[in-house]
Design a protein around this motif. Structure first.
Motif, PDB file in Angstrom:
ATOM      1  N   ASP A 306       0.808  -1.212   0.000  1.00 18.05           N
ATOM      2  CA  ASP A 306       0.000   0.000   0.000  1.00 18.05           C
ATOM      3  C   ASP A 306       0.847   1.270   0.000  1.00 18.05           C
ATOM      4  N   ALA A 307       2.124   1.154  -0.405  1.00 17.90           N
ATOM      5  CA  ALA A 307       2.976   2.336  -0.499  1.00 17.90           C
ATOM      6  C   ALA A 307       2.372   3.324  -1.488  1.00 17.90           C
ATOM      7  N   PRO A 308       2.476   4.622  -1.211  1.00 19.19           N
ATOM      8  CA  PRO A 308       1.845   5.611  -2.087  1.00 19.19           C
ATOM      9  C   PRO A 308       2.231   5.474  -3.552  1.00 19.19           C
ATOM     10  N   HIS A 309       3.512   5.202  -3.822  1.00 25.64           N
ATOM     11  CA  HIS A 309       3.911   5.114  -5.229  1.00 25.64           C
ATOM     12  C   HIS A 309       3.336   3.864  -5.896  1.00 25.64           C
ATOM     13  N   THR A 310       3.138   2.792  -5.141  1.00 31.91           N
ATOM     14  CA  THR A 310       2.527   1.589  -5.716  1.00 31.91           C
ATOM     15  C   THR A 310       1.077   1.862  -6.095  1.00 31.91           C
ATOM     16  N   VAL A 311       0.352   2.546  -5.215  1.00 27.59           N
ATOM     17  CA  VAL A 311      -1.053   2.877  -5.505  1.00 27.59           C
ATOM     18  C   VAL A 311      -1.136   3.815  -6.706  1.00 27.59           C
ATOM     19  N   ALA A 312      -0.257   4.805  -6.756  1.00 30.09           N
ATOM     20  CA  ALA A 312      -0.259   5.748  -7.881  1.00 30.09           C
ATOM     21  C   ALA A 312       0.014   5.024  -9.196  1.00 30.09           C
ATOM     22  N   ASN A 313       0.982   4.114  -9.189  1.00 30.36           N
ATOM     23  CA  ASN A 313       1.282   3.351 -10.411  1.00 30.36           C
ATOM     24  C   ASN A 313       0.074   2.539 -10.866  1.00 30.36           C
ATOM     25  N   ALA A 314      -0.618   1.926  -9.910  1.00 34.38           N
ATOM     26  CA  ALA A 314      -1.791   1.124 -10.244  1.00 34.38           C
ATOM     27  C   ALA A 314      -2.894   1.983 -10.847  1.00 34.38           C
ATOM     28  N   LEU A 315      -3.093   3.165 -10.312  1.00 35.88           N
ATOM     29  CA  LEU A 315      -4.126   4.062 -10.844  1.00 35.88           C
ATOM     30  C   LEU A 315      -3.787   4.524 -12.254  1.00 35.88           C
ATOM     31  N   ALA A 316      -2.508   4.815 -12.498  1.00 35.21           N
ATOM     32  CA  ALA A 316      -2.099   5.217 -13.844  1.00 35.21           C
ATOM     33  C   ALA A 316      -2.305   4.083 -14.838  1.00 35.21           C
ATOM     34  N   ALA A 317      -1.920   2.874 -14.446  1.00 34.09           N
ATOM     35  CA  ALA A 317      -2.121   1.714 -15.322  1.00 34.09           C
ATOM     36  C   ALA A 317      -3.603   1.498 -15.588  1.00 34.09           C
ATOM     37  N   ALA A 318      -4.413   1.625 -14.543  1.00 35.09           N
ATOM     38  CA  ALA A 318      -5.856   1.458 -14.701  1.00 35.09           C
ATOM     39  C   ALA A 318      -6.429   2.502 -15.641  1.00 35.09           C
ATOM     40  N   ALA A 319      -5.968   3.746 -15.545  1.00 30.76           N
ATOM     41  CA  ALA A 319      -6.470   4.812 -16.411  1.00 30.76           C
ATOM     42  C   ALA A 319      -6.176   4.518 -17.876  1.00 30.76           C
ATOM     43  N   LEU A 320      -4.971   4.051 -18.156  1.00 27.85           N
ATOM     44  CA  LEU A 320      -4.614   3.722 -19.543  1.00 27.85           C
ATOM     45  C   LEU A 320      -5.449   2.554 -20.056  1.00 27.85           C
ATOM     46  N   ALA A 321      -5.634   1.552 -19.218  1.00 27.22           N
ATOM     47  CA  ALA A 321      -6.433   0.398 -19.631  1.00 27.22           C
ATOM     48  C   ALA A 321      -7.886   0.794 -19.877  1.00 27.22           C
ATOM     49  N   ARG A 322      -8.418   1.632 -19.007  1.00 25.31           N
ATOM     50  CA  ARG A 322      -9.795   2.092 -19.179  1.00 25.31           C
ATOM     51  C   ARG A 322      -9.937   2.935 -20.442  1.00 25.31           C
ATOM     52  N   ALA A 323      -8.906   3.720 -20.760  1.00 27.32           N
ATOM     53  CA  ALA A 323      -8.929   4.501 -21.997  1.00 27.32           C
ATOM     54  C   ALA A 323      -9.008   3.583 -23.211  1.00 27.32           C
ATOM     55  N   HIS A 324      -8.439   2.396 -23.088  1.00 30.57           N
ATOM     56  CA  HIS A 324      -8.475   1.420 -24.180  1.00 30.57           C
ATOM     57  C   HIS A 324      -9.801   0.667 -24.225  1.00 30.57           C
TER      58      HIS A 324
END
Length: 488
Positions: A306-324
């Motif tokens: 649950d480190a902040p950078h891990t959560v941020a990375n997951a959200l960015a990946a999710a955003a790109l996937a959702r855009a697709h």
């Protein structure tokens, strides 16, 4: 009397065109350089490769060199090979780390010869049914985010590949006859510097912090290179709400009509953003009624930590996937199944109540600070090649967490100066030496400083090549030395 031949116009050439007669030079014979030379030769171009490094006998590079020579490629792999550019060149394809002021590239610019990176060549060689690119750049977190994205895409049943700076060259994936549905592409600032026509389906800049300033010169120039990933984006420019510089890069970009700015935040998301609500990953950017509700994409508990950078990375990946167009369930399943790569906050062992963690991938101060924020009390192993970065902000932010510091590498004085200025009471040990036996001394020094409950953290904040082959070799050496520690 001049023997110069008329220059071929390569700007309009694609994978289905005739490259016969094109005289191409590839500067640099690494992973991307080999891919570029092999591809150009396959297309029919006349290829010359320049590199100052002589391949070691029996090495993979030596085998690749033999293969290319057999195919008719001219190799100049020797000291001084890059001092001049051959005559009658139509195109130069450069490896990403090459500086614009390198003699061969400067000569190309003076002659008006196009200079592309391997990524630029890959983009131009896409076929008519080429898969879209989902691109990730930033100072830190690129590889993890791309691998998370790839896991999500695969969970959605898509034929995906993680490529680019993450390992496999983009060009190799583009030319692979095996069909793919989508590419998750990690791009460095170097690769983006040498790219001009890229038009991704969606792109993300995760963060901007001091890195590679020895190459780019200024933080603004470095950020500008990163911002190229947003140019001509088709659907979504994903930015970090907590890093205003990334949002400004979106504002500065020329995108295709209809492209949206999508933020990600560790807080509660506003409409048009992804964020966190009561431990859940929430999407208010692609949900049907994003003004009044959010789509649930899983939980923070699904992530490796649950480190902040891990959560941020997951959200960015999710955003790109959702855009697709990926559905929320696949985002959740992909993140649940994701496993982080080596040398990224790996717990090596716990010895006499002290945890030993390998985060050798933390090769700049921004990454090292993120790592330090994940522990309460650390003996920090730092140093190497600083690449022009400074450590004042890191030390100011992390000094209350530092039990002690062990310094290594060429630029250890840069870190030592920051510690002396901002954390003068923290004990510092310097260890001088080369790769052989170095880590045994480093780990012993760290163990002497550590107390029960502490974490000995290898998060150097610097590149490794002054003392090790790469960050992986540095991490491996650390892990091996930890395993040799005597126990009480």
């Amino acid at each position: 009397m001049s023997t110069e031949h008329p220059r071929r116009d390569v700007e309009t050439l694609g994978v289905g065109d005739d490259w016969t007669g094109v005289r191409a030079v590839v500067t640099g014979f690494g992973v991307s350089g080999f891919a570029a030379a092999d591809t150009l030769q396959h297309l029919g171009a006349s290829v010359t490769v320049l590199d100052e490094r002589v391949p070691d006998d029996g090495s993979a590079r030596a085998e690749q060199a033999t293969l290319l020579e057999t195919l008719g490629v001219t190799l100049r792999l020797e000291p001084g090979a890059t001092a001049t550019l051959p005559d009658d060149v139509d195109l130069v394809v450069t490896s990403p780390g090459w500086r614009p002021e390198s003699p061969a590239l400067r000569a190309a610019a003076e002659r008006g010869v196009p200079v592309w990176g391997e990524v630029e060549l890959a983009w131009r060689l896409r076929g008519p049914d080429a898969p879209p690119w989902l691109c990730v750049t930033g100072t830190n977190g690129k590889t993890t985010t791309v691998q998370m994205l790839d896991a999500i895409l695969r969970a959605a049943g898509l034929r995906s590949a993680a490529v680019g700076n993450v390992g496999r060259p983009v060009l190799e994936a583009v030319m692979d006859p095996e069909p793919l549905d989508v590419l998750a592409v990690e791009l460095s600032s170097f690769q983006l510097h040498w790219s001009s026509s890229l038009a991704a389906e969606a792109s993300a800049v995760l963060n901007i912090a001091d890195d590679h300033l020895d190459w780019h010169g200024t933080l603004d120039a470095y950020a500008h290179a990163k911002g190229r990933v947003y140019e001509n984006v088709e659907r979504a420019c994903v930015y970090n709400v907590e890093d205003p510089r990334t949002e400004q890069l979106v504002r500065d970009a020329d995108v295709q009509e209809g492209a949206r700015a999508i933020g990600f935040t560790l807080g509660v998301p506003a409409p048009g953003m992804l964020g966190v609500v009561d431990g859940l990953l929430a999407d208010r950017a692609f949900a049907p009624d994003r003004q009044n509700s959010a789509a649930e994409l899983g939980s923070v508990a699904d992530l490796p930590d649950d480190a902040p950078h891990t959560v941020a990375n997951a959200l960015a990946a999710a955003a790109l996937a959702r855009a697709h167009g990926v559905e929320p369930r696949a985002v959740r399943d992909g993140l649940r199944g994701f496993r982080r790569g080596p040398h990224r906050a790996d717990l090596v062992a716990e010895v006499d109540g002290v945890r030993y963690v390998d985060d050798s991938k933390a090769t700049n101060p921004h990454a090292a600070l993120a790592s330090l924020r994940g522990v309460e009390s650390a003996v920090w192993i730092a140093g190497g090649l600083a690449k022009g970065a400074r450590f004042e902000e890191l030390v100011e932010a992390a000094r209350e967490r530092l039990r002690g510091v062990v310094l290594i590498g060429t630029d250890r004085a840069v870190v030592a100066e920051a510690l002396a200025r901002h954390a003068p009471d923290v004990p510092v040990t310097e260890v001088v030496g080369g790769e052989d036996g170095l880590m045994d001394d480093v780990v012993a020094a760290a163990a002497a400083l550590a107390r029960t409950g502490d974490t000995v953290l290898l998060a150097p904040g610097c590149a490794s090549m002054d003392q090790f082959r790469d960050y992986a070799a540095r991490g491996d050496a650390f892990a091996a030395s930890v395993r040799r520690l005597p126990t009480a």
